[in-house]
Design a protein around this motif. Sequence first.
Motif, short mmCIF file in Angstrom:
data_model
loop_
_atom_site.label_atom_id
_atom_site.label_comp_id
_atom_site.label_asym_id
_atom_site.label_seq_id
_atom_site.Cartn_x
_atom_site.Cartn_y
_atom_site.Cartn_z
N ALA A 39 -2.27 5.80 -3.57
CA ALA A 39 -2.49 5.84 -2.12
C ALA A 39 -2.60 4.43 -1.55
N ALA A 40 -3.29 3.54 -2.28
CA ALA A 40 -3.47 2.17 -1.79
C ALA A 40 -2.15 1.42 -1.71
N LEU A 41 -1.21 1.73 -2.60
CA LEU A 41 0.07 1.02 -2.64
C LEU A 41 1.17 1.69 -1.83
N ALA A 42 0.92 2.90 -1.35
CA ALA A 42 2.00 3.71 -0.75
C ALA A 42 2.65 3.02 0.44
N ARG A 43 1.86 2.49 1.36
CA ARG A 43 2.45 1.92 2.57
C ARG A 43 3.28 0.68 2.26
#
Length: 289
Positions: free
Chosen positions: A269-273
Motif C-alpha cells: 500500500a505504501a508503494l502503490a502510488r
Amino acid sequence: MNEGDSIAPADGSAAVGRARAQRLLVTLLGDYGHPGRSPLPSGGLVAVLAEFGIAPANARATLSRLTQRGMLERTKEGRRTSYRLTESASHILRRGARRIFATTDENAWDGCWTLIAFTLPLDDANQRRLLRARLRWLTFWPLYDATWVSPHDRYDEVREQLSELGVNDAVVLRSTDFDLLPSGRARLEAAWRIDELAAGYRAFLEQYHDLAERAAAGEVAPAQALVRRTEMVNDWRALVGDDPDLPAMFLPATFPRARARAMFLRTSAALARSAQTRFEELVQTPDRP
C-alpha cells in the motif's frame, strides 16, 4: 491462465527467463493496468519490462506469447500496436487479487470442509496439471491422488473451476462432519507441509524487511517502487499459492503468516502510488518505428 496456473518453463536459463518475463507482465498489467482503460502501446510495455532488465526483443516476444495464450489482445491503429488484458484474463486476475490482497487470515473458522474426488483421462497430463494447480490455489491439498480437501467452504468456487476445465467426472462435498483417523491426520499434516510454509514466510519477512522500513519512511523513489513492489507481489503470490490457509487450530502459535501478511499489505500500500506513477510514465513511451 488462472491465478493458480504456473508458467512452467522447460529446462534452461532461456526458458526460465521467458517464464519470468511473462509472470512480470501479467503482474504489472493486473496491478497497474486498470480495467476499462485504453490498450497500452507496445513501446510503453517494452519500456516497463526494461525496468526489470528484460531486453526489448525478449519483451516483444513476451507480448506475442501472452497474446497466443489468450491473456492479451492486440489492436493496431496505423503503425501503432497496443495490448490489453483479455476479459477472461482480467476476470482471473481480479479473482486472484482477492486472495493475494486479503486483509485477514481465514482463522474465524466455521468448521466447514470441502472435499473433491475426481477422475481424469490418464493421457491428459495437461488437464491434470491445470486442475491440480487450480485446486491448490483454492486451498485444496491431496488426501490421496484424486481426493483433495480444503478446510474452507469452496463449494461454488471449485465447481466454477471444474466447469472452466470441462471436468465432468467429479464429486464435490461440503460438510462440517469430517473425522480424520490418526493415519489420515498424519497424511494431511504431511501434505500441508507446515514447517516449509513457516520457513517461506520467515524468509519473506527477512527479504523485505529493509524495503518495508524504507517504504514506511517514504524513502523509495518511483522507479524503485515499481520494481520492488512488483517483485514483492510476485513472491507473495507464490507463498499464497502454496498455503492452504489453515485455521489457527491447525497451526503452531508461532506460525509467521500473520506477520508476513501485515508487512506485505502495509508495504504494498505504501508503494502503490509511486509505483503507479512510474508505470504511467513508462507506458507513454512511443513505439519505435
